[in-house]
Design a protein around this motif. Sequence first.
Motif, PDB file in Angstrom:
ATOM      1  N   GLN A  47      -5.557   6.223 -11.679  1.00 13.78           N
ATOM      2  CA  GLN A  47      -6.391   5.571 -10.674  1.00 13.78           C
ATOM      3  C   GLN A  47      -6.713   6.574  -9.574  1.00 13.78           C
ATOM      4  O   GLN A  47      -6.030   7.581  -9.408  1.00 13.78           O
ATOM      5  CB  GLN A  47      -5.665   4.352 -10.093  1.00 13.78           C
ATOM      6  CG  GLN A  47      -4.299   4.662  -9.508  1.00 13.78           C
ATOM      7  CD  GLN A  47      -3.471   3.419  -9.256  1.00 13.78           C
ATOM      8  OE1 GLN A  47      -3.929   2.467  -8.620  1.00 13.78           O
ATOM      9  NE2 GLN A  47      -2.247   3.406  -9.775  1.00 13.78           N
ATOM     10  N   PRO A  56      -5.613   0.842  -1.904  1.00 11.11           N
ATOM     11  CA  PRO A  56      -4.509   0.169  -2.600  1.00 11.11           C
ATOM     12  C   PRO A  56      -4.259   0.749  -3.992  1.00 11.11           C
ATOM     13  O   PRO A  56      -5.197   1.121  -4.706  1.00 11.11           O
ATOM     14  CB  PRO A  56      -4.977  -1.286  -2.676  1.00 11.11           C
ATOM     15  CG  PRO A  56      -5.907  -1.438  -1.510  1.00 11.11           C
ATOM     16  CD  PRO A  56      -6.619  -0.122  -1.400  1.00 11.11           C
ATOM     17  N   THR A  58      -1.973   0.286  -7.741  1.00 14.61           N
ATOM     18  CA  THR A  58      -1.254  -0.666  -8.588  1.00 14.61           C
ATOM     19  C   THR A  58      -0.428   0.109  -9.613  1.00 14.61           C
ATOM     20  O   THR A  58      -0.852   1.148 -10.113  1.00 14.61           O
ATOM     21  CB  THR A  58      -2.216  -1.618  -9.312  1.00 14.61           C
ATOM     22  OG1 THR A  58      -3.131  -0.846 -10.111  1.00 14.61           O
ATOM     23  CG2 THR A  58      -3.005  -2.446  -8.309  1.00 14.61           C
ATOM     24  N   TRP A  59       0.761  -0.433  -9.929  1.00 13.72           N
ATOM     25  CA  TRP A  59       1.691   0.231 -10.836  1.00 13.72           C
ATOM     26  C   TRP A  59       2.253  -0.767 -11.837  1.00 13.72           C
ATOM     27  O   TRP A  59       2.163  -1.990 -11.619  1.00 13.72           O
ATOM     28  CB  TRP A  59       2.835   0.860 -10.037  1.00 13.72           C
ATOM     29  CG  TRP A  59       2.380   1.837  -8.998  1.00 13.72           C
ATOM     30  CD1 TRP A  59       2.328   1.637  -7.647  1.00 13.72           C
ATOM     31  CD2 TRP A  59       1.877   3.161  -9.231  1.00 13.72           C
ATOM     32  NE1 TRP A  59       1.840   2.762  -7.017  1.00 13.72           N
ATOM     33  CE2 TRP A  59       1.556   3.704  -7.956  1.00 13.72           C
ATOM     34  CE3 TRP A  59       1.676   3.935 -10.365  1.00 13.72           C
ATOM     35  CZ2 TRP A  59       1.039   4.991  -7.796  1.00 13.72           C
ATOM     36  CZ3 TRP A  59       1.159   5.209 -10.220  1.00 13.72           C
ATOM     37  CH2 TRP A  59       0.855   5.732  -8.953  1.00 13.72           C
ATOM     38  N   ASP A  61       5.256  -2.937 -13.677  1.00 13.38           N
ATOM     39  CA  ASP A  61       6.297  -3.730 -13.027  1.00 13.38           C
ATOM     40  C   ASP A  61       7.572  -2.927 -12.776  1.00 13.38           C
ATOM     41  O   ASP A  61       8.327  -3.243 -11.849  1.00 13.38           O
ATOM     42  CB  ASP A  61       6.637  -4.960 -13.881  1.00 13.38           C
ATOM     43  CG  ASP A  61       5.494  -5.962 -13.917  1.00 13.38           C
ATOM     44  OD1 ASP A  61       4.662  -5.944 -12.986  1.00 13.38           O
ATOM     45  OD2 ASP A  61       5.435  -6.749 -14.877  1.00 13.38           O
ATOM     46  N   SER A 103       3.598   1.452  -1.999  1.00 13.44           N
ATOM     47  CA  SER A 103       2.955   0.728  -3.097  1.00 13.44           C
ATOM     48  C   SER A 103       3.850   0.680  -4.336  1.00 13.44           C
ATOM     49  O   SER A 103       3.819  -0.293  -5.090  1.00 13.44           O
ATOM     50  CB  SER A 103       1.623   1.387  -3.451  1.00 13.44           C
ATOM     51  OG  SER A 103       1.805   2.626  -4.115  1.00 13.44           O
TER      52      SER A 103
END
Length: 232
Positions: A47, A56, A58-59, A61, A103
């Motif tokens: 990303q 922002p 995102t990764w 879990d 994050s």
Amino acid sequence: MGKHYAIIGGTSGIGQASVARLRQSGHSLYAATRRPEILQQLGIPSQFFDALEPTPLTWPDKLDGFVYFPGSITLKPFHRLNLADFIKDIHINLLGAVHALQSALPALKASQDASVVLFSTVAVDQGMPFHASIAAAKGALEALARSLAAEWAPLIRVNVIAPSLTDTPLAGSLLSDDAKRAASAKRHPLQRIGNADDVAQMVEFLLSDASRFMTGQTLRPDGGLTSVKLFT
């Protein structure tokens, strides 16, 4: 068994060498970088991320490790530095890492045994002319790492690598001809300049279980510069 690592940067120099080593060892990588297309071509989910204007992230879990590679080299006499120089170095080296770490924190906690690797510079410990801006930013990053190592123990280890001059594109202007390379090598007790894979091996070690009894440490692959004095 392969682990899951978040990579911030990773498209050149030490980051590129580290990505190659970690992939060869069978780990799954998830990247955030200014040039995501480069790592996407390798099959690495990527990303966009710019430390100067963070957005922002995102990764997955769960993440077993995190490495922050972005850095800068701002070399000027102190009287020629302005606040914009300091602010830029702080954004790239410190605040970008803070944003990315926040994050990734839930995923790192989910691992129960994660490792964070950050990058400093030999100039924090050694004290070098013309390094005021970058040394200030990296010194703050080392302090952050020690604080987080205490706060996040025992679930997350946090360590720092502080290399000396390394033969990477970031240092290209400092190693642009044979005379500069020879002079740089001579300043080190080991009489050589580090290369990207020298440091990438240390990244792999700090992410691995081989370093599971280490946290809050700053490792210095610096050719002996900060710890050895040669007689001349």
